[in-house]
Design a protein around this motif. Structure first.
Motif, PDB file in Angstrom:
ATOM      1  N   VAL A 113       0.835  -1.209   0.000  1.00 38.40           N
ATOM      2  CA  VAL A 113       0.000   0.000   0.000  1.00 38.40           C
ATOM      3  C   VAL A 113       0.868   1.256   0.000  1.00 38.40           C
ATOM      4  N   ALA A 114       1.913   1.273   0.821  1.00 43.46           N
ATOM      5  CA  ALA A 114       2.793   2.446   0.875  1.00 43.46           C
ATOM      6  C   ALA A 114       3.433   2.696  -0.490  1.00 43.46           C
ATOM      7  N   ALA A 117       0.858   3.857  -3.041  1.00 42.23           N
ATOM      8  CA  ALA A 117       0.475   5.235  -2.703  1.00 42.23           C
ATOM      9  C   ALA A 117       1.492   6.232  -3.249  1.00 42.23           C
ATOM     10  N   HIS A 121       0.911   9.065  -5.928  1.00 44.14           N
ATOM     11  CA  HIS A 121       1.261  10.450  -5.606  1.00 44.14           C
ATOM     12  C   HIS A 121       2.004  11.097  -6.771  1.00 44.14           C
ATOM     13  N   ILE A 137      -4.466  12.074  -0.153  1.00 38.99           N
ATOM     14  CA  ILE A 137      -4.712  10.674   0.224  1.00 38.99           C
ATOM     15  C   ILE A 137      -3.471   9.834  -0.050  1.00 38.99           C
ATOM     16  N   ALA A 138      -2.869  10.019  -1.222  1.00 37.54           N
ATOM     17  CA  ALA A 138      -1.662   9.259  -1.566  1.00 37.54           C
ATOM     18  C   ALA A 138      -0.522   9.593  -0.604  1.00 37.54           C
ATOM     19  N   SER A 141      -1.241   8.225   3.016  1.00 37.85           N
ATOM     20  CA  SER A 141      -1.186   6.757   3.132  1.00 37.85           C
ATOM     21  C   SER A 141       0.189   6.289   3.585  1.00 37.85           C
ATOM     22  N   MET A 142       1.231   6.748   2.890  1.00 40.21           N
ATOM     23  CA  MET A 142       2.571   6.325   3.301  1.00 40.21           C
ATOM     24  C   MET A 142       2.936   6.912   4.655  1.00 40.21           C
ATOM     25  N   LEU A 144       0.980   7.598   7.215  1.00 39.36           N
ATOM     26  CA  LEU A 144       0.311   6.828   8.264  1.00 39.36           C
ATOM     27  C   LEU A 144       0.947   5.455   8.447  1.00 39.36           C
ATOM     28  N   ILE A 145       1.327   4.833   7.352  1.00 38.86           N
ATOM     29  CA  ILE A 145       1.978   3.521   7.435  1.00 38.86           C
ATOM     30  C   ILE A 145       3.321   3.642   8.138  1.00 38.86           C
TER      31      ILE A 145
END
Length: 161
Positions: A113-114, A117, A121, A137-138, A141-142, A144-145
């Motif tokens: 996912v990272a 993302a 991006h 959002i993109a 995502s990274m 938050l991960i």
């Protein structure tokens, strides 16, 4: 990897191609490194497309002048800088996260996912700009991960301080 569930694997086992978590990390890290390298190429493509060069010796075309602030070139450069500011800390944190011997499904999905993302991006910021919130959002995502992995590492190592 054959380990006793009560015993932590050795570093040799964790950072081995026998470990599916490490293999997943290596694959996606390779994708991200290639993507970052291609950002330099994309910057050069934009410079030639719009005939924007930052150095006198780079002026290949007649009637061109040294320029520094073209919006097309600067957008790609900002995306590249954003990669360096976010992907490099992610690489380090992910390697440390692997040392906690996380669940393989969770870890591999985080890596996937990272990475996707960051690819998204770049697409929505530097290649084909689209309105927000796509880029946020993109980006988030990274972020938050990476923060999640940092929290897991901190909680698992807190007892050693």
């Amino acid at each position: 990897m054959s380990t006793n569930s009560s015993q932590m694997p050795s570093a040799r086992e964790l950072y081995s191609l026998d470990n599916p978590i490490f293999c997943c990390y290596v694959f996606w890290a390779t994708v991200l490194v290639a993507k970052m390298l291609l950002m330099s190429t994309l910057t050069a493509v934009q410079r030639f497309r719009y005939k924007i060069f930052p150095n006198q010796e780079d002026l290949f075309f007649k009637n061109t002048e040294v320029q520094f602030n073209d919006p097309h070139v600067e957008r790609v450069r900002r995306a590249h800088r954003n990669d360096m500011e976010n992907i490099l800390p992610y690489f380090i944190m992910a390697l440390i996260y692997i040392s906690t011997n996380p669940d393989a499904t969770v870890a591999c999905n985080l890596f996937r996912v990272a990475s996707v993302a960051r690819l998204v991006h770049t697409l929505v910021y530097a290649v084909y700009p689209v309105p927000q919130p796509a880029r946020v959002i993109a980006f988030a995502s990274m972020q938050l991960i990476t923060f999640y992995m940092a929290a897991v590492v901190a909680l698992r190592t807190l007892r050693f301080i």
